[in-house]
Motif scaffolding. Structure first.
Motif, PDB file in Angstrom:
ATOM      1  N   ARG A 194       0.852  -1.186   0.000  1.00 33.82           N
ATOM      2  CA  ARG A 194       0.000   0.000   0.000  1.00 33.82           C
ATOM      3  C   ARG A 194       0.889   1.238   0.000  1.00 33.82           C
ATOM      4  NH1 ARG A 194      -1.906  -2.228   4.803  1.00 33.82           N
ATOM      5  NH2 ARG A 194      -2.067  -0.140   5.706  1.00 33.82           N
ATOM      6  N   GLY A 195       1.114   1.763  -1.177  1.00 29.15           N
ATOM      7  CA  GLY A 195       1.978   2.914  -1.343  1.00 29.15           C
ATOM      8  C   GLY A 195       2.943   2.680  -2.484  1.00 29.15           C
ATOM      9  N   PRO A 196       3.586   3.733  -2.979  1.00 23.53           N
ATOM     10  CA  PRO A 196       4.502   3.601  -4.116  1.00 23.53           C
ATOM     11  C   PRO A 196       5.595   2.571  -3.852  1.00 23.53           C
ATOM     12  CG  PRO A 196       4.090   5.911  -3.617  1.00 23.53           C
ATOM     13  CD  PRO A 196       3.487   5.122  -2.502  1.00 23.53           C
ATOM     14  N   ASN A 197       5.845   1.726  -4.851  1.00 23.98           N
ATOM     15  CA  ASN A 197       6.885   0.712  -4.724  1.00 23.98           C
ATOM     16  C   ASN A 197       7.671   0.596  -6.019  1.00 23.98           C
ATOM     17  OD1 ASN A 197       8.473  -1.244  -3.620  1.00 23.98           O
ATOM     18  ND2 ASN A 197       6.890  -2.807  -3.472  1.00 23.98           N
ATOM     19  N   ALA A 198       7.845   1.733  -6.695  1.00 27.77           N
ATOM     20  CA  ALA A 198       8.638   1.733  -7.922  1.00 27.77           C
ATOM     21  C   ALA A 198      10.093   1.416  -7.649  1.00 27.77           C
ATOM     22  CB  ALA A 198       8.519   3.083  -8.626  1.00 27.77           C
ATOM     23  N   ALA A 199      10.556   1.623  -6.419  1.00 31.19           N
ATOM     24  CA  ALA A 199      11.942   1.300  -6.075  1.00 31.19           C
ATOM     25  C   ALA A 199      12.230  -0.181  -6.265  1.00 31.19           C
ATOM     26  CB  ALA A 199      12.229   1.710  -4.628  1.00 31.19           C
ATOM     27  N   SER A 200      11.201  -1.024  -6.157  1.00 30.87           N
ATOM     28  CA  SER A 200      11.390  -2.464  -6.328  1.00 30.87           C
ATOM     29  C   SER A 200      10.871  -2.997  -7.652  1.00 30.87           C
ATOM     30  CB  SER A 200      10.695  -3.223  -5.190  1.00 30.87           C
ATOM     31  OG  SER A 200      11.321  -2.985  -3.950  1.00 30.87           O
ATOM     32  N   TYR A 201       9.804  -2.369  -8.208  1.00 25.82           N
ATOM     33  CA  TYR A 201       9.149  -2.959  -9.374  1.00 25.82           C
ATOM     34  C   TYR A 201       8.882  -1.985 -10.509  1.00 25.82           C
ATOM     35  CZ  TYR A 201       8.595  -6.835  -6.192  1.00 25.82           C
ATOM     36  OH  TYR A 201       8.848  -7.848  -5.309  1.00 25.82           O
ATOM     37  N   GLY A 202       9.387  -0.782 -10.448  1.00 29.69           N
ATOM     38  CA  GLY A 202       9.338   0.085 -11.603  1.00 29.69           C
ATOM     39  C   GLY A 202       8.114   0.970 -11.700  1.00 29.69           C
ATOM     40  N   ALA A 203       7.990   1.623 -12.848  1.00 32.38           N
ATOM     41  CA  ALA A 203       7.105   2.767 -13.025  1.00 32.38           C
ATOM     42  C   ALA A 203       5.631   2.462 -12.782  1.00 32.38           C
ATOM     43  CB  ALA A 203       7.289   3.345 -14.428  1.00 32.38           C
ATOM     44  N   ASN A 204       5.128   1.304 -13.148  1.00 34.04           N
ATOM     45  CA  ASN A 204       3.710   1.042 -12.944  1.00 34.04           C
ATOM     46  C   ASN A 204       3.360   0.751 -11.486  1.00 34.04           C
ATOM     47  OD1 ASN A 204       3.474   0.849 -15.983  1.00 34.04           O
ATOM     48  ND2 ASN A 204       1.405   0.289 -15.347  1.00 34.04           N
ATOM     49  N   SER A 205       4.362   0.666 -10.628  1.00 32.01           N
ATOM     50  CA  SER A 205       4.137   0.459  -9.191  1.00 32.01           C
ATOM     51  C   SER A 205       3.938   1.813  -8.523  1.00 32.01           C
ATOM     52  CB  SER A 205       5.328  -0.278  -8.582  1.00 32.01           C
ATOM     53  OG  SER A 205       5.710  -1.369  -9.379  1.00 32.01           O
ATOM     54  N   TYR A 206       3.071   2.603  -9.094  1.00 28.86           N
ATOM     55  CA  TYR A 206       2.943   4.022  -8.769  1.00 28.86           C
ATOM     56  C   TYR A 206       2.195   4.250  -7.455  1.00 28.86           C
ATOM     57  CZ  TYR A 206       1.827   8.946  -9.802  1.00 28.86           C
ATOM     58  OH  TYR A 206       1.712  10.305  -9.766  1.00 28.86           O
ATOM     59  N   PHE A 207       1.048   3.631  -7.306  1.00 25.89           N
ATOM     60  CA  PHE A 207       0.285   3.718  -6.067  1.00 25.89           C
ATOM     61  C   PHE A 207       0.468   2.481  -5.192  1.00 25.89           C
ATOM     62  CE2 PHE A 207      -3.115   6.927  -7.601  1.00 25.89           C
ATOM     63  CZ  PHE A 207      -2.362   7.969  -7.090  1.00 25.89           C
ATOM     64  N   GLY A 208       0.917   1.380  -5.782  1.00 22.31           N
ATOM     65  CA  GLY A 208       1.073   0.158  -5.006  1.00 22.31           C
ATOM     66  C   GLY A 208       1.377  -1.031  -5.886  1.00 22.31           C
ATOM     67  N   VAL A 209       1.499  -2.199  -5.241  1.00 16.14           N
ATOM     68  CA  VAL A 209       1.836  -3.449  -5.937  1.00 16.14           C
ATOM     69  C   VAL A 209       0.965  -4.569  -5.385  1.00 16.14           C
ATOM     70  CG1 VAL A 209       3.606  -5.216  -6.275  1.00 16.14           C
ATOM     71  CG2 VAL A 209       4.216  -2.799  -6.454  1.00 16.14           C
TER      72      VAL A 209
END
Length: 686
Positions: free
Chosen positions: A151-166
């Protein structure tokens, strides 16, 4: 609002003591807590390191298979109503796909593309629209082991589409699967059956699942779905240090699309054929006790064969020329709406120990997406999108009560060039029962094809010498869209107060370069064409960066064993979106319900019987794109199940009633009216 939250917290603390005493006096001692909606000790997705929930750098919700079973849900997206801050809309849209839409904290369209969705680490979002075709995924709910939602941005681990969450959907390994299972569902407008078989031969284990889904959709929609699928998962132990994993799946069938309204002359009700498949191979190598290497590669193919016929256009063009109208073959135009999307992805990941108090993971990947969509891209050529990524994350423990996480993703893609998304957090644990987290993360969302290259130009040949064609156009993107940027700050708490497990998150997200539709006043009419609508300069849209917003609020999840056999799962999120710079439409501010509530109460009556009651509430909202203003929604679901065991054969029969009080509420848009539905679910293992 604050007083309301304080009252809830006080009530939880007070009642916890009461529930503990009651549990000690009344427990039937039938099941352990972990057997009945238990908890997962380690989280795998957030940082790519296996971490305890108290050590992860972002808020996370884990939904295990027992929670899924207890909810009685058969449509996978519905389970995410149990995630605080998540919006789920049924049968959203009618242009490209009539499907569930999922979003976290708003900016919600029918094809919401602000979340990364994966199955066992394989990305399944659509390059064209950015969302997920949930009904076409070759996966059965019975195969899911757990779902981890960041719950929250996770682009640090999975890139640009992980904008709001994964969202990472993790399936059971073949060794965890019963030898044979049959799962069947029958009810109002819904029939499905699945069979799965698992086996083992020496060091090779496998599982095969096949099934058929028949969903008649809503009464007032052309949104039926008929899909067949088969999926396989296998593991081969090469030696004590090496393991190979294989996954393969195929889906085909048909679904109803389209809608009739006064603005729609193109996407009429019709039947769309679909066929998709994917293949994945993964090698896990144990270098040493403190070092592991993983290499994986996968390829996916998604195809929808859609030939669409417009309404009779003669009333619109008859004033131009009678001969022109006759040339349209009774006024109808056939549209090639075929879409073919392919994705090939190769990734390497290395996890290792730096010191006794430090661990790290790093890796790289390269991806190629290809898209053939002549109607959307105004070209019969296949378009290619390349993506290169380099990522890393470090976990440090400078003190037994302190955990520090830091990581970043460096990406280069064909649309926006080179981007970087960093994240850092500090977790403080004053004791074993309480943990506080402060984190900051930044993420960039790469525009999808709709936002960057969407043209949807319909050119109609005519018999006139000049002009030589008639053009209908709703969207003409100029390209060059910058990525949206989010900077998220959060304060989190995970703790146990008596028997109450509480997960809270205060967040403040600043969003810049919001991508939205704007009217093109400088649209140039192509040579040798005539406009179907003379006012086309006022009706053609383009995706552009305009405006910024701030998303703030609080969300919490309470997991509360009232007794040893009764458990309450309660979620609440308060989300406030406000414009911080001119340019956003008013409906962006309303694109997330201000309050969302979900409750799941489960109870075990005896070793054979158990039941559940679910309550879902979302406040009034106005969704983007194909969405409309919808009022407050309240929905109650009930489930009653009986387990049976006859030696090697065991299973369960469950009756589920959705929307128990038959409130005819509308979800996502005024063309979606939901009513009460009942069904029976049967599962047999042998």
């Amino acid at each position: 609002m604050k007083s309301y939250l304080y009252q809830l917290l006080f009530m939880a603390i007070f009642l916890t003591g009461e529930s503990v005493a009651y549990a000690q006096e009344s427990s039937l001692d039938l099941l352990s807590e972990d057997d009945y909606i238990g908890e997962v000790p380690k989280v795998l997705t957030v940082s790519r390191l296996a971490q305890a929930p108290a050590d992860v750098p972002s808020a996370v919700t884990v939904i295990n298979r027992e929670t899924i079973r207890a909810s009685g849900i058969v449509d996978l997206p519905e389970i995410f109503r149990l995630v605080p801050g998540m919006y789920v809309g049924t049968n959203a849209g009618y242009v490209y796909n009539t499907n569930h839409t999922l979003s976290y904290h708003g900016m919600t369209t029918a094809y919401a593309g602000t979340m990364q969705v994966m199955i066992n680490g394989r990305s399944v979002y659509s390059p064209l629209f950015g969302g997920v075709n949930w009904s076409e995924l070759p996966i059965a709910i019975v195969d899911i082991e757990r779902i981890e939602v960041t719950r929250g941005p996770n682009a640090a681990s999975y890139g640009a589409n992980s904008y709001f969450g994964v969202i990472n959907i993790i399936t059971q390994t073949p060794s965890e699967t019963p030898n044979n299972s049959i799962v069947a569902t029958h009810g109002n407008g819904r029939n499905e059956v699945f069979y799965r078989h698992a086996g083992k031969a020496d060091d090779f284990s496998y599982r095969v699942t096949t099934g058929y889904r028949q969903d008649d959709g809503l009464d007032n929609r052309n949104d039926f779905k008929r899909t067949r699928f088969i999926s396989t998962q296998a593991e081969y132990l090469l030696d004590s240090n090496d393991n190979l994993e294989f996954e393969f799946g195929i889906t085909d069938g048909a679904r109803g699309e389209g809608n009739i309204n006064e603005d729609n002359i193109i996407f009429l009700p019709r039947t769309k054929k679909i066929d998709n498949h994917f293949g994945l191979i993964r090698w896990r190598h144990n270098i040493s006790d403190t070092s592991d290497l993983t290499l994986q590669a996968y390829h996916s193919y998604d195809h929808s064969d859609d030939v669409n016929t417009t309404v009779d256009l003669r009333p619109l063009i008859a004033p131009l020329d009678a001969g022109l109208a006759a040339s349209l073959v009774n006024g109808n135009v056939v549209i090639n709406n075929e879409v073919v999307q392919k994705r090939t992805d190769i990734e390497a990941q290395h996890t290792f120990t730096l010191a006794s108090n430090a661990r790290a993971v790093w890796g790289a990947s390269m991806r190629r997406d290809s898209t053939y969509a002549p109607f959307y891209l105004a070209s019969k050529n296949t378009d290619y999108f390349d993506l290169l990524r380099l990522f890393g994350h470090v976990e440090l423990r400078p003190h037994e009560k302190l955990t520090v996480n830091a990581g970043a993703m460096l990406e280069h893609n064909d649309f926006t060039g080179t981007d970087i998304s960093p994240r850092a957090s500090v977790n403080f644990k004053p004791n074993a029962n309480h943990s506080f987290r402060f984190g900051v993360s930044s993420a960039l969302r790469t525009p999808n094809y709709v936002e960057e290259k969407f043209q949807n130009r319909l050119v109609i040949p005519t018999t006139l010498a000049n002009p030589s064609a008639l053009i209908y156009q709703y969207r003409a993107n100029k390209g060059g869209v910058e990525p949206e940027q989010i900077v998220s700050t959060e304060l989190g708490y995970i703790g146990e107060i008596g028997r109450l497990h509480l997960d809270m998150r205060l967040f403040s997200d600043r969003i810049n370069h919001v991508v939205r539709d704007v009217r093109r006043t400088n649209f140039t009419v192509p040579v040798n064409t005539y406009l179907l609508n003379p006012d086309i300069d006022r009706d053609v849209f383009s995706s552009e960066n305009q405006g910024s917003a701030k998303v703030e609020g609080i969300e919490y999840q309470a997991n509360w064993p009232l007794t040893r056999n009764t458990r309450l799962l309660f979620n609440h999120a308060y989300v406030h979106i406000r414009e911080t710079q001119d340019g956003l439409k008013r409906n962006y501010i309303k694109s997330m319900p201000r309050n969302t509530i979900s409750t799941l109460i489960t109870h075990r009556f005896n070793p054979q019987w158990d039941g559940s009651f679910a309550y879902y509430q979302t406040s009034a909202t106005t969704l983007l794109g194909d969405g409309d203003p919808v009022d407050l929604i309240r929905k109650c679901d009930v489930r009653l199940a009986r387990k049976f065991d006859y030696g090697r054969r065991n299973g369960e029969v469950a009756i589920v009633v959705e929307n128990l009080f038959n409130d005819h509420y509308q979800e996502f848009a005024d063309y979606n009216t939901l009513k009460r539905r009942a069904r029976i679910n049967v599962k047999l293992d042998f």
